[in-house]
Design an enzyme around this catalytic site. Structure first.
Site, PDB file in Angstrom:
ATOM      1  N   CYS A  70       0.863  -1.180   0.000  1.00  0.00           N
ATOM      2  CA  CYS A  70       0.000   0.000   0.000  1.00  0.00           C
ATOM      3  C   CYS A  70       0.898   1.227   0.000  1.00  0.00           C
ATOM      4  O   CYS A  70       2.116   1.120  -0.135  1.00  0.00           O
ATOM      5  CB  CYS A  70      -1.006  -0.008   1.141  1.00  0.00           C
ATOM      6  SG  CYS A  70      -0.352   0.278   2.775  1.00  0.00           S
ATOM      7  N   CYS A  75      -4.295  -0.597  -2.466  1.00  0.00           N
ATOM      8  CA  CYS A  75      -4.784   0.749  -2.761  1.00  0.00           C
ATOM      9  C   CYS A  75      -4.353   1.115  -4.174  1.00  0.00           C
ATOM     10  O   CYS A  75      -3.354   0.601  -4.685  1.00  0.00           O
ATOM     11  CB  CYS A  75      -4.303   1.779  -1.743  1.00  0.00           C
ATOM     12  SG  CYS A  75      -2.550   2.161  -1.814  1.00  0.00           S
ATOM     13  N   CYS A 122       3.681   0.824  -8.031  1.00  0.00           N
ATOM     14  CA  CYS A 122       4.350  -0.437  -7.715  1.00  0.00           C
ATOM     15  C   CYS A 122       5.476  -0.700  -8.701  1.00  0.00           C
ATOM     16  O   CYS A 122       5.265  -0.662  -9.909  1.00  0.00           O
ATOM     17  CB  CYS A 122       3.352  -1.587  -7.751  1.00  0.00           C
ATOM     18  SG  CYS A 122       4.084  -3.178  -7.325  1.00  0.00           S
TER      19      CYS A 122
END
Length: 146
Positions: free
Chosen positions: A8, A80, A87
């Site tokens: 997250c 999220c 990422c």
């Protein structure tokens, strides 16, 4: 042994809660890590709502995703939208999953109202982790409760 990374934004609430539940439901036959694209520290309210449900996450640490670049994960779960967008690429076989949970750390109001938001998100993450474990980790021992 399966390796799971939960990501997250700040690794303070949602990913920490998911790490706790995935460890619980999957038992000792998985390695579960959580990290953030930033590091905000473990949120004390997340610890508190997990304790209410019988899971102790107080010894978990808030980590940056870059600390895990060399681990060959089986699953990477973003919890999220911000983490999914930011990422980094994980080489290897990792299957990627995404579920956007509200950030309870952004809740406003009285302490009671804020804690209710934490409980709501905790319960959503719990059900997601229970379902994920049943579907993708059926070959490992699972706990059905808390």
């Amino acid at each position: 042994m399966k390796k799971i990374l939960v990501l997250c934004t700040g690794n303070s609430c949602r990913s920490q809660i998911a790490e706790g539940y995935l460890r619980h439901f999957a038992g000792g036959n998985t390695e579960v890590f959580s990290a953030g694209v930033e590091v905000h520290g473990l949120n004390p309210r997340a610890v508190k709502v997990m304790q209410e449900d019988g899971i102790d996450i107080s010894s978990q640490t808030s980590n940056n995703v870059n600390e895990y670049r060399d681990i060959d994960f089986d699953y990477v779960i973003t919890v999220c939208d911000n983490a999914r967008e930011r990422c980094p690429f994980f080489p290897g076989k990792a299957k990627k999953f995404h579920e956007n949970f509200p950030d309870p750390a952004q809740a406003a109001g009285t302490e009671k109202e804020i804690m209710e938001q934490f409980r709501l998100v905790r319960d959503q993450v719990k059900e997601y982790c229970r379902g994920f474990t049943a579907e993708y980790l059926s070959d490992v021992r699972r706990n059905d409760e808390p």
